[in-house]
Motif scaffolding. Structure first.
Motif, PDB file in Angstrom:
ATOM      1  N   ALA A 132       0.857  -1.189   0.000  1.00 28.11           N
ATOM      2  CA  ALA A 132       0.000   0.000   0.000  1.00 28.11           C
ATOM      3  C   ALA A 132       0.886   1.229   0.000  1.00 28.11           C
ATOM      4  N   SER A 133       0.550   2.217  -0.818  1.00 27.80           N
ATOM      5  CA  SER A 133       1.407   3.401  -0.905  1.00 27.80           C
ATOM      6  C   SER A 133       0.587   4.678  -1.029  1.00 27.80           C
ATOM      7  N   LEU A 134       1.155   5.744  -0.493  1.00 23.70           N
ATOM      8  CA  LEU A 134       0.600   7.088  -0.624  1.00 23.70           C
ATOM      9  C   LEU A 134       1.377   7.794  -1.723  1.00 23.70           C
ATOM     10  N   VAL A 135       0.661   8.311  -2.713  1.00 18.27           N
ATOM     11  CA  VAL A 135       1.288   8.837  -3.930  1.00 18.27           C
ATOM     12  C   VAL A 135       1.505  10.340  -3.845  1.00 18.27           C
ATOM     13  N   ARG A 166      -3.873   1.700 -14.694  1.00 18.98           N
ATOM     14  CA  ARG A 166      -4.268   2.466 -13.516  1.00 18.98           C
ATOM     15  C   ARG A 166      -3.459   3.768 -13.418  1.00 18.98           C
ATOM     16  N   ARG A 167      -4.092   4.788 -12.890  1.00 20.94           N
ATOM     17  CA  ARG A 167      -3.447   6.095 -12.690  1.00 20.94           C
ATOM     18  C   ARG A 167      -3.841   6.601 -11.312  1.00 20.94           C
ATOM     19  N   VAL A 168      -2.844   6.908 -10.489  1.00 21.28           N
ATOM     20  CA  VAL A 168      -3.096   7.379  -9.120  1.00 21.28           C
ATOM     21  C   VAL A 168      -2.345   8.696  -8.930  1.00 21.28           C
ATOM     22  N   THR A 169      -3.020   9.706  -8.415  1.00 22.59           N
ATOM     23  CA  THR A 169      -2.432  11.038  -8.297  1.00 22.59           C
ATOM     24  C   THR A 169      -2.201  11.415  -6.836  1.00 22.59           C
ATOM     25  N   THR A 170      -1.573  12.565  -6.640  1.00 21.01           N
ATOM     26  CA  THR A 170      -1.133  13.034  -5.322  1.00 21.01           C
ATOM     27  C   THR A 170      -2.237  12.932  -4.265  1.00 21.01           C
ATOM     28  N   GLY A 171      -1.867  12.368  -3.129  1.00 19.67           N
ATOM     29  CA  GLY A 171      -2.773  12.285  -1.989  1.00 19.67           C
ATOM     30  C   GLY A 171      -3.640  11.050  -1.973  1.00 19.67           C
ATOM     31  N   ASN A 172      -3.572  10.240  -3.035  1.00 22.35           N
ATOM     32  CA  ASN A 172      -4.395   9.039  -3.123  1.00 22.35           C
ATOM     33  C   ASN A 172      -3.566   7.785  -2.850  1.00 22.35           C
ATOM     34  N   MET A 173      -4.271   6.697  -2.547  1.00 21.01           N
ATOM     35  CA  MET A 173      -3.625   5.437  -2.204  1.00 21.01           C
ATOM     36  C   MET A 173      -3.538   4.520  -3.421  1.00 21.01           C
ATOM     37  N   HIS A 174      -2.394   3.855  -3.533  1.00 23.69           N
ATOM     38  CA  HIS A 174      -2.208   2.801  -4.527  1.00 23.69           C
ATOM     39  C   HIS A 174      -2.010   1.503  -3.760  1.00 23.69           C
ATOM     40  N   THR A 175      -2.702   0.438  -4.180  1.00 22.49           N
ATOM     41  CA  THR A 175      -2.559  -0.858  -3.513  1.00 22.49           C
ATOM     42  C   THR A 175      -2.384  -1.953  -4.550  1.00 22.49           C
ATOM     43  N   ILE A 176      -1.713  -3.021  -4.128  1.00 25.24           N
ATOM     44  CA  ILE A 176      -1.613  -4.201  -4.979  1.00 25.24           C
ATOM     45  C   ILE A 176      -1.508  -5.437  -4.083  1.00 25.24           C
ATOM     46  N   ASP A 177      -2.356  -6.426  -4.383  1.00 27.51           N
ATOM     47  CA  ASP A 177      -2.409  -7.634  -3.570  1.00 27.51           C
ATOM     48  C   ASP A 177      -1.224  -8.541  -3.857  1.00 27.51           C
ATOM     49  N   VAL A 178      -0.860  -9.339  -2.870  1.00 29.56           N
ATOM     50  CA  VAL A 178       0.144 -10.376  -3.060  1.00 29.56           C
ATOM     51  C   VAL A 178      -0.244 -11.234  -4.265  1.00 29.56           C
ATOM     52  N   GLY A 179       0.731 -11.554  -5.118  1.00 29.99           N
ATOM     53  CA  GLY A 179       0.491 -12.461  -6.237  1.00 29.99           C
ATOM     54  C   GLY A 179      -0.129 -11.843  -7.469  1.00 29.99           C
ATOM     55  N   VAL A 180      -0.450 -10.542  -7.451  1.00 37.56           N
ATOM     56  CA  VAL A 180      -1.030  -9.867  -8.617  1.00 37.56           C
ATOM     57  C   VAL A 180       0.099  -9.301  -9.470  1.00 37.56           C
ATOM     58  N   PHE A 181       0.103  -9.637 -10.756  1.00 33.07           N
ATOM     59  CA  PHE A 181       1.172  -9.190 -11.652  1.00 33.07           C
ATOM     60  C   PHE A 181       0.879  -7.785 -12.171  1.00 33.07           C
ATOM     61  N   ALA A 218       7.129  10.930  -9.993  1.00 38.51           N
ATOM     62  CA  ALA A 218       6.276  10.326  -8.974  1.00 38.51           C
ATOM     63  C   ALA A 218       7.123   9.918  -7.779  1.00 38.51           C
ATOM     64  N   ALA A 219       6.495   9.946  -6.619  1.00 43.27           N
ATOM     65  CA  ALA A 219       7.119   9.430  -5.406  1.00 43.27           C
ATOM     66  C   ALA A 219       6.033   8.730  -4.603  1.00 43.27           C
ATOM     67  N   THR A 220       6.396   7.645  -3.935  1.00 44.12           N
ATOM     68  CA  THR A 220       5.436   6.940  -3.090  1.00 44.12           C
ATOM     69  C   THR A 220       6.067   6.625  -1.745  1.00 44.12           C
ATOM     70  N   VAL A 221       5.296   6.828  -0.692  1.00 50.12           N
ATOM     71  CA  VAL A 221       5.654   6.319   0.629  1.00 50.12           C
ATOM     72  C   VAL A 221       4.821   5.062   0.815  1.00 50.12           C
ATOM     73  N   LEU A 222       5.476   3.940   0.978  1.00 51.76           N
ATOM     74  CA  LEU A 222       4.746   2.669   0.944  1.00 51.76           C
ATOM     75  C   LEU A 222       5.047   1.793   2.147  1.00 51.76           C
ATOM     76  N   ILE A 223       4.083   0.936   2.427  1.00 49.89           N
ATOM     77  CA  ILE A 223       4.246  -0.088   3.454  1.00 49.89           C
ATOM     78  C   ILE A 223       4.071  -1.447   2.789  1.00 49.89           C
ATOM     79  N   GLU A 224       5.080  -2.304   2.963  1.00 52.92           N
ATOM     80  CA  GLU A 224       4.990  -3.696   2.530  1.00 52.92           C
ATOM     81  C   GLU A 224       4.541  -4.526   3.721  1.00 52.92           C
ATOM     82  N   SER A 225       3.566  -5.392   3.502  1.00 57.33           N
ATOM     83  CA  SER A 225       3.143  -6.281   4.584  1.00 57.33           C
ATOM     84  C   SER A 225       4.241  -7.304   4.875  1.00 57.33           C
ATOM     85  N   PRO A 226       4.171  -8.004   6.000  1.00 59.19           N
ATOM     86  CA  PRO A 226       5.065  -9.147   6.187  1.00 59.19           C
ATOM     87  C   PRO A 226       4.904 -10.121   5.018  1.00 59.19           C
TER      88      PRO A 226
END
Length: 236
Positions: A102-105, A165-180, A191-199
């Motif tokens: 999950a990332s903040l764009v 997909r297109r994600v702009t400033t202040g919005n969240m970008h997500t991608i599930d495990v196993g999704v290409f 672009a810059a993203t602050v992101l959290i990777e799950s365990p």
């Protein structure tokens, strides 16, 4: 202690997501953390970016690891500076992740999602090319190399783009495990993203490559202070 410092020190009393089996639980949890940590990264880390250690990811972006909290995940800052990329010439680099992300764009982030069908092992390059297949690689140790590399057991797959997909400033970008997917931010965009990777959930990330099957080294060059200053000036 603020959220950024908790990741940097690996301390604090953050509660882990209820379940990694349900992506929504992780994303809700990550969104709350990023609401705190995102602005802190742009206020505290980016102005001093030259003093942080970062590396160029083979996919062409700057990556800064900012810490982790056990059971919660890892925090990272990724940057695609306008006019500056360093990426591996190998492609096409369609890949999945062994974790939720999950990332903040900040800026404009674009990617393409793919439907991937594995078709088994194909040894003949003539057959692979005729069927328009890509080889499935994963990071691992191989007897053919002396260090970590991207390796394949010969398994091939067919990849079909299904969504842009297109994600702009202040919005969240997500991608599930196993999704290409593949990130396709143009060189003329930033672009810059602050992101959290799950365990980690799955055993390994998978990368689809157009190769004959040889092991591929995966070097990550250190980001220079001048490159960091260039990127910082575009964000601030």
């Amino acid at each position: 202690m603020n959220a950024l410092h908790e990741f940097q020190t690996g301390s604090g009393d953050r509660i882990a997501p209820t379940s990694l089996e349900r992506p929504g639980d992780f994303y809700d949890h990550a969104a709350a953390l990023l609401e705190e940590a995102g602005p802190q990264v742009f206020e505290e880390v980016v102005p001093k970016l030259e003093s942080y250690e970062g590396k160029w990811h083979p996919l062409g972006f700057m990556a800064y690891k900012l810490g982790s909290i056990a059971g919660v995940g890892a925090l990272r800052l990724d940057i695609w500076p306008e006019g500056l990329r360093h990426e591996s010439p190998r492609g096409p680099k369609i890949h999945d992740h062994a974790w939720h992300l999950a990332s903040l764009v900040n800026g404009e982030y674009t990617d393409v999602l793919y439907d991937v069908e594995e078709v088994g092992k194909v040894t003949s390059e003539e057959e692979r090319n005729a069927r328009d297949l890509l080889r499935v690689y994963s990071p691992r140790l191989s007897a053919a190399v002396t260090s970590a590399a991207l390796c394949t057991d010969g398994t091939c797959a067919r990849a079909t783009a299904v969504e842009n997909r297109r994600v702009t400033t202040g919005n969240m970008h997500t991608i599930d495990v196993g999704v290409f997917h593949i990130t396709d931010i143009p060189l003329g965009k930033r672009a810059a993203t602050v992101l959290i990777e799950s365990p980690i959930i799955n055993t390994a990330t998978r990368i689809l490559m157009d190769t004959a099957g040889e092991p591929l080294t995966n070097p990550k060059r250190e980001i220079t202070p001048d490159e960091a200053a260039y990127a910082k000036a575009q964000i601030l």
